[in-house]
Design a protein around this motif. Structure first.
Motif, PDB file in Angstrom:
ATOM      1  N   LEU A 113      37.752  28.877  34.169  1.00  0.00           N
ATOM      2  CA  LEU A 113      36.666  28.404  35.407  1.00  0.00           C
ATOM      3  C   LEU A 113      36.353  29.971  35.895  1.00  0.00           C
ATOM      4  O   LEU A 113      37.120  30.523  36.609  1.00  0.00           O
ATOM      5  N   ARG A 114      34.944  30.166  36.003  1.00  0.00           N
ATOM      6  CA  ARG A 114      34.477  31.227  36.644  1.00  0.00           C
ATOM      7  C   ARG A 114      34.054  30.750  38.063  1.00  0.00           C
ATOM      8  O   ARG A 114      33.718  29.618  38.286  1.00  0.00           O
ATOM      9  N   VAL A 115      34.449  31.164  39.111  1.00  0.00           N
ATOM     10  CA  VAL A 115      34.287  31.181  40.479  1.00  0.00           C
ATOM     11  C   VAL A 115      33.422  32.245  41.108  1.00  0.00           C
ATOM     12  O   VAL A 115      33.866  33.383  41.000  1.00  0.00           O
ATOM     13  N   MET A 162      42.311  29.350  45.763  1.00  0.00           N
ATOM     14  CA  MET A 162      41.925  29.748  44.543  1.00  0.00           C
ATOM     15  C   MET A 162      43.511  29.479  43.810  1.00  0.00           C
ATOM     16  O   MET A 162      43.365  28.904  42.523  1.00  0.00           O
ATOM     17  N   GLN A 163      44.650  29.874  44.325  1.00  0.00           N
ATOM     18  CA  GLN A 163      45.839  29.317  43.528  1.00  0.00           C
ATOM     19  C   GLN A 163      45.877  27.878  43.476  1.00  0.00           C
ATOM     20  O   GLN A 163      46.428  27.462  42.611  1.00  0.00           O
ATOM     21  N   VAL A 214      43.808  25.498  34.648  1.00  0.00           N
ATOM     22  CA  VAL A 214      43.257  26.238  33.864  1.00  0.00           C
ATOM     23  C   VAL A 214      43.080  27.535  34.828  1.00  0.00           C
ATOM     24  O   VAL A 214      43.189  27.648  35.816  1.00  0.00           O
ATOM     25  N   PRO A 215      43.158  28.963  34.094  1.00  0.00           N
ATOM     26  CA  PRO A 215      43.033  30.097  34.739  1.00  0.00           C
ATOM     27  C   PRO A 215      41.615  30.300  35.479  1.00  0.00           C
ATOM     28  O   PRO A 215      40.562  29.814  35.072  1.00  0.00           O
ATOM     29  N   VAL A 216      41.648  30.710  36.524  1.00  0.00           N
ATOM     30  CA  VAL A 216      40.408  31.044  37.416  1.00  0.00           C
ATOM     31  C   VAL A 216      40.109  32.343  37.397  1.00  0.00           C
ATOM     32  O   VAL A 216      41.074  33.064  37.971  1.00  0.00           O
ATOM     33  N   ASP A 217      38.795  32.604  37.199  1.00  0.00           N
ATOM     34  CA  ASP A 217      38.404  34.129  37.221  1.00  0.00           C
ATOM     35  C   ASP A 217      37.330  34.130  38.289  1.00  0.00           C
ATOM     36  O   ASP A 217      36.274  33.611  38.338  1.00  0.00           O
ATOM     37  N   VAL A 218      37.725  35.137  39.059  1.00  0.00           N
ATOM     38  CA  VAL A 218      36.868  35.429  40.393  1.00  0.00           C
ATOM     39  C   VAL A 218      36.015  36.488  40.012  1.00  0.00           C
ATOM     40  O   VAL A 218      36.085  37.538  39.683  1.00  0.00           O
ATOM     41  N   TYR A 276      43.657  33.775  38.502  1.00  0.00           N
ATOM     42  CA  TYR A 276      44.696  33.136  38.941  1.00  0.00           C
ATOM     43  C   TYR A 276      45.120  32.217  38.135  1.00  0.00           C
ATOM     44  O   TYR A 276      44.144  31.371  37.652  1.00  0.00           O
ATOM     45  N   GLU A 277      46.586  32.321  37.739  1.00  0.00           N
ATOM     46  CA  GLU A 277      46.897  31.494  36.571  1.00  0.00           C
ATOM     47  C   GLU A 277      47.605  30.178  37.250  1.00  0.00           C
ATOM     48  O   GLU A 277      48.307  30.484  38.206  1.00  0.00           O
ATOM     49  N   PRO A 278      47.665  28.989  36.652  1.00  0.00           N
ATOM     50  CA  PRO A 278      48.393  27.998  37.229  1.00  0.00           C
ATOM     51  C   PRO A 278      49.865  28.220  37.407  1.00  0.00           C
ATOM     52  O   PRO A 278      50.569  28.741  36.383  1.00  0.00           O
TER      53      PRO A 278
END
Length: 513
Positions: free
Chosen positions: A390-392, A403-404, A412-416, A454-456
């Motif tokens: 997920l891109r944020v 974000m965490q 899912v990993p969150v890409d800032v 951010y990884e789960p």
């Protein structure tokens, strides 16, 4: 290379950037000047949210002129990203506003939707949207039925563009948020216009997002105006979500998750909405999306109560564990998949041991939980398995705690996104495409790598246990304690075979901020 003045007119502020693709300074986005001017929504006790049109226009002019002055270089085009579903009445001859601007957050048109409830499934098939006060047409009807008889009623982009260029236009993406557009034809639908009792002669011309709509001298010399697009789709484009299955979430006044579905106008079976992503280079990709109405506005509520001094203190104040406190931050109702504008916010699990740090964390986890619900539904509508990343973007991506929580609950990993300006950069890229006909979309969008990922950390079982408790709390936030339920499957679109499914492989700060 085209240098663009990109203006992002949002709910609580207007941001103007000068983007020079040849600039090497900064984060590589090409931003060489930035100006921001705040605007002030008025939150009314009856569910109304209004804005002063004069303040919106003044903010566009002031921010744009400040950015151009700071850039100290020629600007070749102006791009405009807009709020989307915010509407007003105005006089076409003079440009004078005849009403306040009724915000996308305004819920007072619920009665206009209820009066047309029998047509809800037909409307969903035709438009890809749900019959809800969030969208433009019910608010337009509400204005007409509440004494505004003169002039035209349009979304704010048309009014702003009229002041800048004299044109009477809107873009395809913004039009697709109105409940007046045939989603497959990408044109105004006379039957929908009649359903809402509106005048088809008042509807502006629909232009492509990479089309020059006119020229303006409002910021200096006469230059083209192009790159017209609704804000959330602008961010989707700016973050490079150009292929089916890619998704982003913007954390602005609300939180808005969109996923590109390619050139298939997939109708959601789970209560999400489908819109035009953008129209450019003769193609019309679509997107599905879900909304969280209050995100930064929920944080503002925390600051107004004195629980935090500002958004910058969230990580400092938030507890490491919420101690059982769960928040449903539906301060302006619940959007997808519930679509209940009358829902109210709530806290559950409070005890005498609950402290402000628990409440602050619960609000952030509540936002992340609602986005996680939408993430799962988007994956179902895409038909190709769960999202893998997920891109944020947006101001509150600066909160490590939020974000965490998003990564933990969405699993899912969150890409800032490394720049806080995804919306304006997307509009700027579309304006460049208007002036550089050979420029591919992939080359117009700035290349980027995540500022942080951010990884789960939570195991899936813990995430599911939390979401189960949160869903129970969300059900309690609904009047009459109704269980949250998606809108019924709208079925195939007109002319679409009954077995048609999603295409293979296939919403401040930024956004509405």
């Amino acid at each position: 290379m085209t240098t663009v003045l990109a203006i992002d007119q949002g709910t609580s502020g207007t941001k103007a950037l000068v983007v020079d693709p040849e600039a090497r300074e900064g984060d590589g986005s090409g931003v060489v000047a930035l100006a921001e001017v705040p605007v002030t929504p008025d939150y009314l006790p009856d569910g109304g949210v209004e804005q002063d049109p004069a303040q919106l226009l003044a903010s566009v002019l002031a921010a744009g002129r400040q950015a151009v002055a700071a850039a100290d270089r020629p600007v070749h085009a102006v791009a405009l990203a807009n709020q989307g579903e915010t509407v007003l009445a105005w006089d076409r001859a003079t440009g004078k506003p005849l009403s306040r601007a009724v915000s996308w957050q305004d819920s007072r048109a619920q009665r206009q939707c209820d009066a047309r409830a029998d047509a809800a499934e037909w409307v969903a098939r035709r438009t890809g949207l749900v019959l809800n006060p969030y969208f433009s047409a019910p608010k337009m009807t509400w204005l007409r039925e509440n004494g505004v008889r003169e002039g035209v009623v349009t979304t704010t982009d048309t009014w702003l563009l009229h002041h800048l260029t004299g044109a009477y236009v809107t873009d395809a993406a913004t039009a697709s948020r109105s409940l007046l557009l045939d989603l497959d034809a990408v044109d105004w639908d006379p039957e929908l216009v009649a359903l809402f009792g509106l005048d088809p002669a008042e509807l502006p011309r629909i232009v492509a997002c990479d089309e020059v709509a006119g020229t303006t001298a409002a910021f200096g010399t006469e230059i083209p105006v192009a790159g017209l697009v609704v804000d959330q789709q602008a961010a989707l484009f700016g973050e490079g979500c150009l292929t089916a299955g890619t998704a982003k979430c913007t954390y602005g006044t609300g939180a808005f998750l969109l996923a590109n579905t390619g050139e298939a106008a997939v109708r959601s079976g789970s209560g999400l909405t489908t819109s035009v992503a953008w129209r450019a280079r003769g193609a019309t990709p679509y997107c599905v999306d879900g909304q969280v109405y209050t995100e930064a506005s929920a944080v503002r509520w925390l600051t107004e109560l004195g629980l935090v001094g500002s958004a910058a203190e969230l990580d400092e104040v938030a507890a490491a564990d919420a101690a059982g406190v769960v928040c449903v931050p539906s301060f302006a109702g619940l959007a997808a998949p519930w679509w209940r504008s009358e829902a109210t916010a709530s806290f559950a699990g409070l005890t005498l041991a609950s402290r402000r740090e628990h409440l602050v964390l619960a609000v952030l986890q509540g936002v992340a939980a609602q986005v996680a619900e939408v993430t799962g539904l988007v994956a179902a509508d895409l038909g190709g398995g769960p999202l893998t990343r997920l891109r944020v973007d947006g101001g509150l991506t600066r909160s490590r705690t939020l974000m965490q929580a998003q990564a933990d609950l969405s699993q899912v990993p969150v890409d800032v996104y490394p720049s806080p300006h995804a919306t304006a950069l997307g509009a700027a890229a579309l304006a460049r495409m208007a002036l550089e006909p050979e420029l591919p979309a992939a080359d117009a969008v700035p290349r980027w790598t995540p500022g942080r990922t951010y990884e789960p950390r939570w195991p899936r079982a813990r995430a599911e246990e939390f979401l189960d408790r949160w869903r129970t709390a969300a059900g309690a936030a609904l009047p009459r304690q109704d269980a949250p339920a998606a809108q019924p499957d709208a079925g195939p679109a007109d002319g679409e075979p009954a077995d048609a499914g999603p295409a293979d492989g296939r919403r401040p700060e930024d956004g509405r901020g």
